[in-house]
Design a protein around this motif. Structure first.
Motif, short mmCIF file in Angstrom:
data_model
loop_
_atom_site.label_atom_id
_atom_site.label_comp_id
_atom_site.label_asym_id
_atom_site.label_seq_id
_atom_site.Cartn_x
_atom_site.Cartn_y
_atom_site.Cartn_z
N GLU A 35 -21.96 5.24 10.22
CA GLU A 35 -23.25 5.48 9.57
C GLU A 35 -24.41 5.18 10.52
OE1 GLU A 35 -23.09 6.91 6.78
OE2 GLU A 35 -21.10 6.40 6.04
N ASN A 37 -26.78 3.13 9.79
CA ASN A 37 -27.18 1.73 9.58
C ASN A 37 -25.95 0.88 9.37
OD1 ASN A 37 -30.17 1.69 9.35
ND2 ASN A 37 -29.73 3.22 7.77
N SER A 40 -23.71 -0.25 5.33
CA SER A 40 -24.06 0.86 4.42
C SER A 40 -23.12 0.96 3.22
CB SER A 40 -24.01 2.19 5.16
OG SER A 40 -25.00 2.24 6.13
#
Ligand SMILES: Cc1cc2nc3c(=O)[nH]c(=O)nc-3n(C[C@H](O)[C@H](O)[C@H](O)COP(=O)(O)OP(=O)(O)OC[C@H]3O[C@@H](n4cnc5c(N)ncnc54)[C@H](O)[C@@H]3O)c2cc1C
Length: 400
Positions: A35, A37, A40
């Motif tokens: 992802e 971030n 997540s």
């Protein structure tokens, strides 16, 4: 080749392990996260509770690592000025039929040396949670609320400050194990590692198959949905109010949890997710659903628990049904008090072929690859202790 450890997964486990290796061994570490971030999935979508170890089989990894993890998390939050609120939890028996299970739980919790544990009668319960229904309870005053995203982010800073790499948007699609190395293909290119540690949560069985591990246990995704209480009604809940768990489904039943931001969440429930990362009923993956349904364990699960499953699904779709369950604990609760839906999470709970839930944390090894195959709750609480455990017991020990 010099020691270069590849870690799959930028949730709290992958990052806690990366931190422990970077700070304690000096080996090169690279974390691959698909992802854009960190945190997540489960880590950023959970109840934010630091568990104190009431539930777990004495002598199990969960019991040992939850107790150690709680202490380490508390220390870490204090050291780094991250929120850590010991709001305490009551586990409430609604009627006499639940007292047997409450007694069994108390016995377990005492063996697990849950700090500050006490048994409450109705009056004592009301002095802690004045609005709750119930005839008796266990009180765990050291159960706490934290922000697991913030903890993960802080640990990730320590990794990169010490020279470790965290590569986002890097989805692992294939792994080839050679005699001494692992070659990993990702959406951003190829990497070669001397060893790997897989903390892929909901995808942990998919990655396990990439390295030729047994397809069992399998992750069957069960979503946990939350309601957030309105600002006015939130005052009815002082800390955490939990049901006496069914040992077969410890995560079932209505929970009320006050977070570090002051919001009170009601949930999570447990409904089948129609995709591994399916956070609502609209997110459907034909592949994931077909994959779950053809798993032999899924059929046994359906036969054994269809009634309970339908009740959970109905309460997910029809608010009045969910409200009724919640009113069992807080009789004054009104429909408008369940003000908004919260952020749902999906549990990476591993199941065996016969449809039974894998209770304890499970770690496998295939050559130079260590696989965390079952790390459900309380794995966020236990993350720093799991990291120590992996460092001590898995491939890295061959090099220390
Ligand atoms: C609803 C809910 C409530 C919970 N409440 C609590 C609680 O209060 N307290 C507690 O202690 N625990 C709780 N848990 C459990 C806890 O959240 C998890 O045990 C913990 O977050 C597991 O961390 P993880 O790093 O293994 O998994 P995750 O946070 O899911 O991280 C796995 C990571 O791997 C990445 N990944 C997967 N596949 C690939 C790939 N192919 N390539 C690259 N990256 C990949 C994913 O993107 C993800 O970021 C809860 C869980 C849920 C779902």
């Amino acid at each position: 080749m010099e020691q270069h450890i590849g870690i799959i997964g930028g949730g709290i486990l992958g990052i806690a392990i990366a931190r422990a290796i970077t700070l304690q061994t000096g080996y090169r570490v690279t974390v691959l996260e698909k992802e854009s971030n960190l945190a997540s999935h489960q880590t950023g979508r959970n109840s934010g509770v630091v568990h104190a170890g009431l539930y777990y089989q004495p002598g199990s990894l969960k019991a040992e690592l939850c107790a150690k993890g709680r202490a380490l998390t508390r220390e870490y939050c204090q050291e780094h000025q991250l929120p850590y609120q010991e709001l305490g939890k009551v586990v409430v028996a609604l009627d006499e039929s639940q007292l047997g299970r409450l007694n069994a739980m108390e016995e377990r919790a005492r063996i697990n040396q849950v700090p500050g544990l006490s048994r409450l009668n109705r009056e004592e319960l009301l002095s802690i949670e004045p609005h709750v229904n119930g005839i008796a309870a266990l009180h765990s005053p050291r159960t706490a609320s934290v922000d697991y995203r913030a903890i993960t982010k802080k640990m990730a800073e320590e990794v990169t400050d010490a020279g470790g790499k965290i590569l986002l948007n890097s989805e692992v699609s294939a792994i080839k194990i050679n005699t001494d190395t692992c070659q990993v293909n990702t959406s951003q290119g190829t990497h070669t590692f001397s060893e790997m540690i897989v903390c892929a949560g909901l995808q942990s069985d998919v990655i396990a198959q990439m390295v030729g591990a047994d397809p069992s246990p399998k992750i069957l995704p069960f979503r946990g949905e939350y309601w957030v209480m309105s600002q006015d009604s939130a005052a009815m809940v002082k800390g955490m109010i939990y049901p006496v768990p069914d040992p077969n489904f410890p995560f079932l039943g209505v929970h009320f949890t006050r977070g570090v931001d002051g919001d009170v969440h009601v949930g999570p429930n447990a409904v089948p997710a129609l995709a591994r990362e399916g956070y609502d009923w609209k997110t459907i993956s034909a592949k994931d659903t077909f994959d779950s349904l053809r798993w032999p364990g899924a059929t046994s699960l359906l036969i054994k628990y269809w009634k309970m499953g339908l009740t959970e699904i109905a309460a997910s779709l029809f608010k009045p049904l969910y409200l009724k369950q919640a009113q069992g604990y807080l009789p004054q609760l009104r429909s408008s008090d369940l003000a908004a839906k919260g952020r749902a999470g999906v549990r990476a709970q591993a199941w065996s072929k016969d449809g039974s839930l894998l209770d304890d944390f499970a770690i496998d090894q295939v050559g130079p690859v260590t696989l965390l195959r079952n790390a459900p709750s309380p794995a966020a609480t236990s993350a720093m202790a799991i990291a120590e455990y992996v460092l001590k017991n898995y491939p890295l020990k061959r090099h220390s």
